[in-house]
Write a protein that holds these residues in place. Structure first.
Motif, PDB file in Angstrom:
ATOM      1  N   LEU A 246      -4.181 -13.853  19.103  1.00 24.61           N
ATOM      2  CA  LEU A 246      -3.875 -13.838  20.485  1.00 24.61           C
ATOM      3  C   LEU A 246      -3.103 -12.766  20.933  1.00 24.61           C
ATOM      4  CD1 LEU A 246      -3.955 -15.827  22.933  1.00 24.61           C
ATOM      5  CD2 LEU A 246      -1.707 -16.601  22.323  1.00 24.61           C
ATOM      6  N   VAL A 247      -3.903 -11.990  22.007  1.00 23.51           N
ATOM      7  CA  VAL A 247      -3.162 -10.632  22.456  1.00 23.51           C
ATOM      8  C   VAL A 247      -2.810 -10.852  23.827  1.00 23.51           C
ATOM      9  CG1 VAL A 247      -3.742  -8.263  22.927  1.00 23.51           C
ATOM     10  CG2 VAL A 247      -4.768  -9.614  20.939  1.00 23.51           C
ATOM     11  N   THR A 248      -1.533 -10.993  24.017  1.00 19.06           N
ATOM     12  CA  THR A 248      -0.790 -11.195  25.483  1.00 19.06           C
ATOM     13  C   THR A 248      -0.920  -9.698  26.133  1.00 19.06           C
ATOM     14  OG1 THR A 248       0.404 -12.886  24.540  1.00 19.06           O
ATOM     15  CG2 THR A 248       1.119 -12.058  26.720  1.00 19.06           C
ATOM     16  N   VAL A 249      -1.755  -9.807  27.294  1.00 19.52           N
ATOM     17  CA  VAL A 249      -1.656  -8.450  28.085  1.00 19.52           C
ATOM     18  C   VAL A 249      -0.717  -8.644  29.052  1.00 19.52           C
ATOM     19  CG1 VAL A 249      -3.105  -7.171  29.512  1.00 19.52           C
ATOM     20  CG2 VAL A 249      -4.096  -8.089  27.763  1.00 19.52           C
ATOM     21  N   PHE A 250       0.533  -8.149  29.023  1.00 28.15           N
ATOM     22  CA  PHE A 250       1.616  -7.975  30.031  1.00 28.15           C
ATOM     23  C   PHE A 250       0.939  -7.121  31.372  1.00 28.15           C
ATOM     24  CE2 PHE A 250       4.039  -9.563  26.126  1.00 28.15           C
ATOM     25  CZ  PHE A 250       4.277 -10.431  26.542  1.00 28.15           C
ATOM     26  N   ASP A 251       0.707  -7.715  32.268  1.00 25.65           N
ATOM     27  CA  ASP A 251       0.009  -6.962  33.340  1.00 25.65           C
ATOM     28  C   ASP A 251       1.044  -7.080  34.521  1.00 25.65           C
ATOM     29  OD1 ASP A 251      -1.614  -5.477  34.854  1.00 25.65           O
ATOM     30  OD2 ASP A 251      -3.444  -6.846  34.852  1.00 25.65           O
ATOM     31  N   GLY A 252       0.953  -6.271  35.564  1.00 28.23           N
ATOM     32  CA  GLY A 252       1.650  -6.392  36.736  1.00 28.23           C
ATOM     33  C   GLY A 252       2.767  -5.860  36.708  1.00 28.23           C
ATOM     34  N   MET A 253       3.162  -5.151  35.903  1.00 25.61           N
ATOM     35  CA  MET A 253       4.521  -4.361  35.726  1.00 25.61           C
ATOM     36  C   MET A 253       4.630  -3.470  36.782  1.00 25.61           C
ATOM     37  SD  MET A 253       6.011  -6.280  33.399  1.00 25.61           S
ATOM     38  CE  MET A 253       5.121  -7.368  32.691  1.00 25.61           C
ATOM     39  N   ASP A 254       3.369  -3.022  37.505  1.00 32.34           N
ATOM     40  CA  ASP A 254       3.336  -2.198  38.557  1.00 32.34           C
ATOM     41  C   ASP A 254       4.386  -2.715  39.804  1.00 32.34           C
ATOM     42  OD1 ASP A 254       0.731  -1.862  37.291  1.00 32.34           O
ATOM     43  OD2 ASP A 254       0.979   0.057  38.416  1.00 32.34           O
ATOM     44  N   ALA A 255       4.765  -4.012  39.696  1.00 39.04           N
ATOM     45  CA  ALA A 255       5.542  -4.218  40.956  1.00 39.04           C
ATOM     46  C   ALA A 255       7.134  -3.840  40.950  1.00 39.04           C
ATOM     47  CB  ALA A 255       5.763  -6.010  40.431  1.00 39.04           C
ATOM     48  N   LEU A 256       7.383  -2.829  39.945  1.00 37.46           N
ATOM     49  CA  LEU A 256       8.573  -2.269  39.709  1.00 37.46           C
ATOM     50  C   LEU A 256       8.890  -1.102  40.707  1.00 37.46           C
ATOM     51  CD1 LEU A 256      11.226  -1.771  38.013  1.00 37.46           C
ATOM     52  CD2 LEU A 256      10.103  -0.103  37.092  1.00 37.46           C
ATOM     53  N   ASN A 257       9.887  -1.181  41.661  1.00 38.38           N
ATOM     54  CA  ASN A 257      10.155   0.114  42.308  1.00 38.38           C
ATOM     55  C   ASN A 257      11.170   0.760  42.122  1.00 38.38           C
ATOM     56  OD1 ASN A 257       8.346  -0.843  44.408  1.00 38.38           O
ATOM     57  ND2 ASN A 257       9.663  -2.272  45.221  1.00 38.38           N
ATOM     58  N   VAL A 258      11.520   1.986  42.315  1.00 39.68           N
ATOM     59  CA  VAL A 258      12.424   3.052  41.803  1.00 39.68           C
ATOM     60  C   VAL A 258      13.691   2.385  42.306  1.00 39.68           C
ATOM     61  CG1 VAL A 258      13.288   5.223  41.977  1.00 39.68           C
ATOM     62  CG2 VAL A 258      11.090   4.993  42.097  1.00 39.68           C
TER      63      VAL A 258
ATOM     64  N   LYS B 122      -1.331 -14.852  13.988  1.00 40.83           N
ATOM     65  CA  LYS B 122      -1.966 -13.512  14.380  1.00 40.83           C
ATOM     66  C   LYS B 122      -1.597 -13.370  15.920  1.00 40.83           C
ATOM     67  CE  LYS B 122      -5.295 -12.798  10.843  1.00 40.83           C
ATOM     68  NZ  LYS B 122      -6.686 -12.781  10.502  1.00 40.83           N
ATOM     69  N   ALA B 123      -0.691 -12.434  16.410  1.00 42.55           N
ATOM     70  CA  ALA B 123      -0.178 -12.156  17.662  1.00 42.55           C
ATOM     71  C   ALA B 123      -0.133 -10.760  17.888  1.00 42.55           C
ATOM     72  CB  ALA B 123       0.878 -12.962  18.031  1.00 42.55           C
ATOM     73  N   ASP B 124      -0.614 -10.433  19.023  1.00 41.52           N
ATOM     74  CA  ASP B 124      -0.330  -8.879  19.232  1.00 41.52           C
ATOM     75  C   ASP B 124      -0.107  -9.048  20.904  1.00 41.52           C
ATOM     76  OD1 ASP B 124       0.013  -6.128  19.365  1.00 41.52           O
ATOM     77  OD2 ASP B 124      -1.916  -5.786  18.167  1.00 41.52           O
ATOM     78  N   SER B 125       0.341  -7.888  21.307  1.00 40.19           N
ATOM     79  CA  SER B 125       0.612  -7.551  22.883  1.00 40.19           C
ATOM     80  C   SER B 125       0.380  -6.171  23.369  1.00 40.19           C
ATOM     81  CB  SER B 125       2.048  -8.108  23.285  1.00 40.19           C
ATOM     82  OG  SER B 125       2.843  -6.920  22.817  1.00 40.19           O
ATOM     83  N   ILE B 126      -0.116  -5.999  24.597  1.00 40.55           N
ATOM     84  CA  ILE B 126      -0.357  -4.668  25.249  1.00 40.55           C
ATOM     85  C   ILE B 126       0.397  -4.567  26.582  1.00 40.55           C
ATOM     86  CG2 ILE B 126      -2.246  -3.314  26.275  1.00 40.55           C
ATOM     87  CD1 ILE B 126      -4.317  -4.751  24.465  1.00 40.55           C
ATOM     88  N   VAL B 127       0.937  -3.717  26.932  1.00 36.13           N
ATOM     89  CA  VAL B 127       1.837  -3.620  28.216  1.00 36.13           C
ATOM     90  C   VAL B 127       1.079  -2.923  29.317  1.00 36.13           C
ATOM     91  CG1 VAL B 127       4.096  -3.083  29.300  1.00 36.13           C
ATOM     92  CG2 VAL B 127       3.823  -3.987  26.956  1.00 36.13           C
ATOM     93  N   ILE B 128       0.664  -3.038  30.417  1.00 37.70           N
ATOM     94  CA  ILE B 128       0.024  -2.497  31.546  1.00 37.70           C
ATOM     95  C   ILE B 128       1.100  -2.151  32.321  1.00 37.70           C
ATOM     96  CG2 ILE B 128      -1.524  -2.188  33.254  1.00 37.70           C
ATOM     97  CD1 ILE B 128      -3.383  -4.311  31.518  1.00 37.70           C
ATOM     98  N   MET B 129       1.260  -0.828  32.732  1.00 33.73           N
ATOM     99  CA  MET B 129       2.440  -0.522  33.830  1.00 33.73           C
ATOM    100  C   MET B 129       2.216   1.077  34.304  1.00 33.73           C
ATOM    101  SD  MET B 129       5.705   0.342  31.397  1.00 33.73           S
ATOM    102  CE  MET B 129       5.312  -0.544  29.995  1.00 33.73           C
ATOM    103  N   ARG B 130       2.700   1.302  35.430  1.00 33.79           N
ATOM    104  CA  ARG B 130       2.874   2.545  35.739  1.00 33.79           C
ATOM    105  C   ARG B 130       3.464   3.613  34.936  1.00 33.79           C
ATOM    106  NH1 ARG B 130       4.727   1.492  42.256  1.00 33.79           N
ATOM    107  NH2 ARG B 130       3.129   0.135  42.675  1.00 33.79           N
ATOM    108  N   ARG B 131       3.080   4.839  35.083  1.00 30.35           N
ATOM    109  CA  ARG B 131       3.762   5.789  34.120  1.00 30.35           C
ATOM    110  C   ARG B 131       5.280   5.788  34.513  1.00 30.35           C
ATOM    111  NH1 ARG B 131       0.429  10.736  36.253  1.00 30.35           N
ATOM    112  NH2 ARG B 131       0.963   9.623  38.092  1.00 30.35           N
TER     113      ARG B 131
END
Length: 825
Positions: free
Chosen positions: A330-342, A379-388
């Protein structure tokens, strides 16, 4: 009042030989915004922490609701929306998804070609081409997940709106068979959905996270275990469950496992004299009924399944997960971290705390707590999707003692702006009712026409009064963000249609007829309009509403740094690059806050730099540093004038630093907009000046005073800006004058002077007016005939008044006498 011809000559001389000004240190420290007032007396310059006013309602095009302009606008909006996983067919994904090397021929936008390499290479962006992305996903990412030696180490980064999430959803759809074959299940964690839930409901974030994770994991394991993914058609039961008896036996088996895991057998469910007796007891258990309801809900559709699972207690979802996981990864894709502001990172807000909590605890969140407590190996893994930028803030957060543990970062590159336009316009024909039935040739002509209109809108950005810029800068100004790009096109098109309707330039049958005919007519007519009214397009970039607003809002100093927030009244896409960020008194005259942002952008135009390298470049080129460079860089990052990402020390991968770069948006401002009257006249009121220079200024928005009065006032305002700008550039810190190629005054002065000549010069303005006469002899200008004769005298009076105020206040050296500004006697 002075005669128009004399006023024109005097104004041209004034701008040819601008007066020099002088300011003392206490006068430079006393900064303020020029006044710009509305009829409702709302102070647009208020930078306090008071509650924001409600957002300006977006203007809608005039006309009936079934008008072609609204159909076109709605179609483009729907076509630019994100595609949904499970509801979008694979064929549509392939037709729609864009890659960074996809290009279109500008004269024939219906043909798209991809120039990317067929295979992905280490270090390349993962979205160079369709084949390169598929190679990366199947042969690098999935192999790495299956290998399992270095789990929870991967992040996917890119600019906002560049398509990071869409790429992952596309891969989940296109490679569903491969994922099932490898027993890999992707489970998408969407931050905003989680945030809305726990932030609104309140409670402990740890508990909320645990509940939300059990929901998404249970949802995706149920679908993976029982159902076959069939792209845009959703899910259907796997073949081995199509017979009711087979499905029933599976549910009995799983229910028995759930009973065993629970540690209870109060009714002898597990035991029994015969298999039939044991099965009968299991089928009467709560566990079996739960499984039966879950599968039945899923058979009705994904929405029904989600509703049912959300209504279950966390403990019930957890027990389902424990029996459905089996041999799957099971791979958890942590998406939407673009919600962060400076400002979230700088001020340590709740949102930033939540994001840190999620990313730092992603390994634990990816495995149910019960498994960890029992020591069960899954078996578990994760991927983080975020802005630079989010990655940069995480790796440089001083409160984090432990590194975030992401050692492999895959980058997503921005897509070509024109290719994005073509793609969305092509898709829009599916959503525009009377365009669906067009023949293929007619659809091509329709797409060609809409793309042509869009191209001309973008080209008009650089026309104005500033120099032309490269097409790559114009089409890249939204950095691949399709939502912003088509919002801008829709605004511009709506504004154009409003004016065309007001001038009655289009036949009523066309205005309320079919969309294809309307688009064809608009394409034919808009070229001349956009050439004449290019400043309108610049205004669309800057604001929608009564006047321009700076994108950010300052609320005082916190922890010795700027407190930066989003200004909710700002409706534009491009920010003010001059000073509105100065918080405290400057230490000396060398600070030059007016140009601080410009100087940083100039240093980054030709090279990416760390903060230390940037500080050296500022000292070498300009002889000084901003008082708070860290806050200034955060400010520029938030307004998308620079980008920040992390770079690792080549000798030690555990040492990281910010790497700053300029953006396409800042390049457009520097290469064109700061020399454009349409930009300068609006940002003037949102720029901080020494109070002594602007205390006599009191203006109203353009729609309140009329075009001619606004033009006269703008000449005076830009005069103030130019005089102060030259004073700043010539006040050389440490006796060091900037290199000629880095000075901005000369080019601005030259360009603005040309613009002013066109405004006040009778021949120039009359020539412009003549060019705007339509076939019926009506003027299509916001100026009426003879406008130059009224603008010039009004402008001269205002310029003369400014000079007199400055002279009385000691801002002009007594030895200096500027004849054109002296009032006539």
């Amino acid at each position: 009042m002075m005669k128009p011809e004399e006023a024109r000559q005097r104004i041209l001389e004034i701008f040819r030989y601008l007066p020099f000004i002088k300011l003392e240190i206490d006068e430079v420290q006393n900064l303020a915004f020029p006044k710009l007032t509305l009829d409702d007396q709302r102070n647009l310059d208020d930078e306090s922490d008071k509650e924001e006013h409600s957002e300006t309602k977006k203007s809608e095009p005039k006309g009936k609701l079934n008008s072609p302009v609204l159909r076109l606008k709605d179609g483009l909006e729907q076509a630019s929306n994100k595609l949904r996983f499970g509801a979008t067919a694979n064929e549509e994904w392939r037709d729609t998804i864009l890659f960074s090397r996809d290009t279109v021929t500008r004269k024939s936008p219906n043909s798209r070609s991809s120039k990317g390499e067929p295979f992905w290479s280490e270090g390349d962006p993962i979205n160079r081409s369709s084949s390169a992305f598929e190679d990366w996903f199947a042969n690098t990412l999935l192999d790495r997940i299956q290998d399992g030696t270095r789990r929870h180490k991967v992040a996917i980064t890119g600019a906002p709106g560049c398509g990071k999430s869409s790429l992952v959803k596309y891969a989940m759809s296109a490679f569903s068979a491969d994922l099932e074959h490898r027993n890999i299940v992707f489970s998408r964690f969407e931050f905003l959905k989680f945030w809305d839930h726990w932030h609104v409901e309140g409670g402990d974030i740890t508990v909320s996270l645990r509940h939300y994770m059990s929901f998404i994991h249970c949802r995706d394991l149920v679908l993976s275990y029982f159902f076959q993914f069939v792209g845009g058609n959703g899910f259907r039961l796997k073949r081995n469950f199509e017979q009711q008896v087979d499905l029933e036996q599976c549910l009995i088996h799983l229910a028995r496992e759930m009973v065993i895991n629970s540690g209870r057998d109060t009714e002898g469910i597990i035991g029994g004299d015969t298999d039939r007796d044991r099965d009968r007891k299991v089928k009467s258990s709560p566990e079996y009924l739960l499984l039966h309801h879950v599968v039945s809900s899923a058979q009705q559709g994904n929405a029904h399944l989600k509703d049912y699972l959300q209504g279950l207690r966390h403990s019930k979802r957890k027990s389902l997960i424990e029996v459905l996981w089996e041999r799957r990864t099971l791979v958890t894709v942590f998406d939407g971290m673009d919600a962060l502001n400076v400002e979230d990172a700088v001020q340590n807000t709740q949102k930033w705390t939540a994001i840190k909590e999620i990313i730092l605890r992603r390994k634990d969140l990816s495995v149910p707590e019960s498994f960890r407590q029992m020591g069960v190996a899954v078996k578990a893994d994760s991927i983080v999707i975020m802005r630079r930028n989010t990655m940069a803030f995480l790796r440089n957060d001083p409160e984090l003692e432990d590194p975030i543990g992401i050692t492999r970062v895959y980058k997503v590159e921005n897509i070509d702006g024109l290719s994005a336009i073509v793609s969305v316009v092509s898709r829009s024909t599916r959503f525009i009712g009377d365009a669906k039935d067009l023949s293929e040739d007619e659809k091509k002509k329709f797409v060609q026409a809409v793309v042509s209109i869009s191209q001309r809108i973008f080209i008009a950005i650089a026309r104005g009064h500033g120099p032309r810029v490269a097409a790559s800068i114009i089409y890249g100004v939204f950095d691949g963000n399709l939502r912003e790009l088509f919002d801008f096109i829709s605004r511009s098109l709506s504004r154009y249609i409003d004016e065309v309707i007001a001038l009655k330039d289009l036949d009523g049958e066309i205005l309320f007829g079919d969309t294809a005919t309307f688009v064809e007519e608009v394409e034919r007519e808009c070229t001349g309009y956009l050439r004449r009214k290019s400043y309108r397009i610049v205004e669309m970039l800057l604001f929608e509403g009564p006047s321009f607003e700076n994108q950010l809002k300052l609320g005082g100093i916190r922890r010795t740094q700027m407190r930066v927030r989003k200004n909710r009244r700002a409706k534009g896409f491009v920010d003010n690059i001059f000073n509105y960020h100065e918080q405290g008194p400057m230490m000396n005259l060398d600070t030059h806050s007016l140009l601080e942002k410009i100087r940083v952008v100039q240093c980054l135009e030709n090279a990416n730099m760390t903060q230390a390298e940037l500080e050296d470049a500022l000292k070498n080129n300009f002889g000084y540093l901003p008082q708070d460079i860290y806050s200034l860089l955060m400010f520029l990052t938030k307004s998308n004038l620079i980008a920040a990402e992390i770079t690792a020390d080549p000798e030690d991968e555990d040492i990281y630093d910010f790497l700053y770069s300029s953006t396409v948006r800042s390049k457009l401002i520097m290469s064109s907009l700061i020399q454009n009257m349409a930009y300068l006249e609006h940002i003037f009121h949102k720029t901080k000046f020494p109070k002594k220079l602007i205390q006599h200024i009191s203006d109203k928005p353009k729609d309140k005073v009329g075009a001619e009065s606004w033009a006269a006032r703008s000449l005076n305002n830009v005069f103030i800006l130019l005089c102060y700008l030259r004073h700043v550039e010539q006040n050389a810190p440490s006796q060091q004058v900037a290199n000629p190629e880095l000075r901005v005054f000369d080019s601005m002065h030259e360009s603005v002077s040309r613009s002013i000549a066109g405004i006040v010069d009778e021949a120039g303005l009359n020539k412009a007016l003549d060019a705007q006469i339509d076939v019926d002899g009506e003027l299509e200008s916001e100026y009426s005939e003879g406008a130059a004769d009224r603008i010039a005298p009004d402008a001269f009076v205002r310029l003369s008044s400014t000079y007199s105020v400055w002279k009385r206040g000691g801002c002009v050296p007594t030895s200096q006498r500027v004849q054109p500004l002296e009032p006539t006697r």
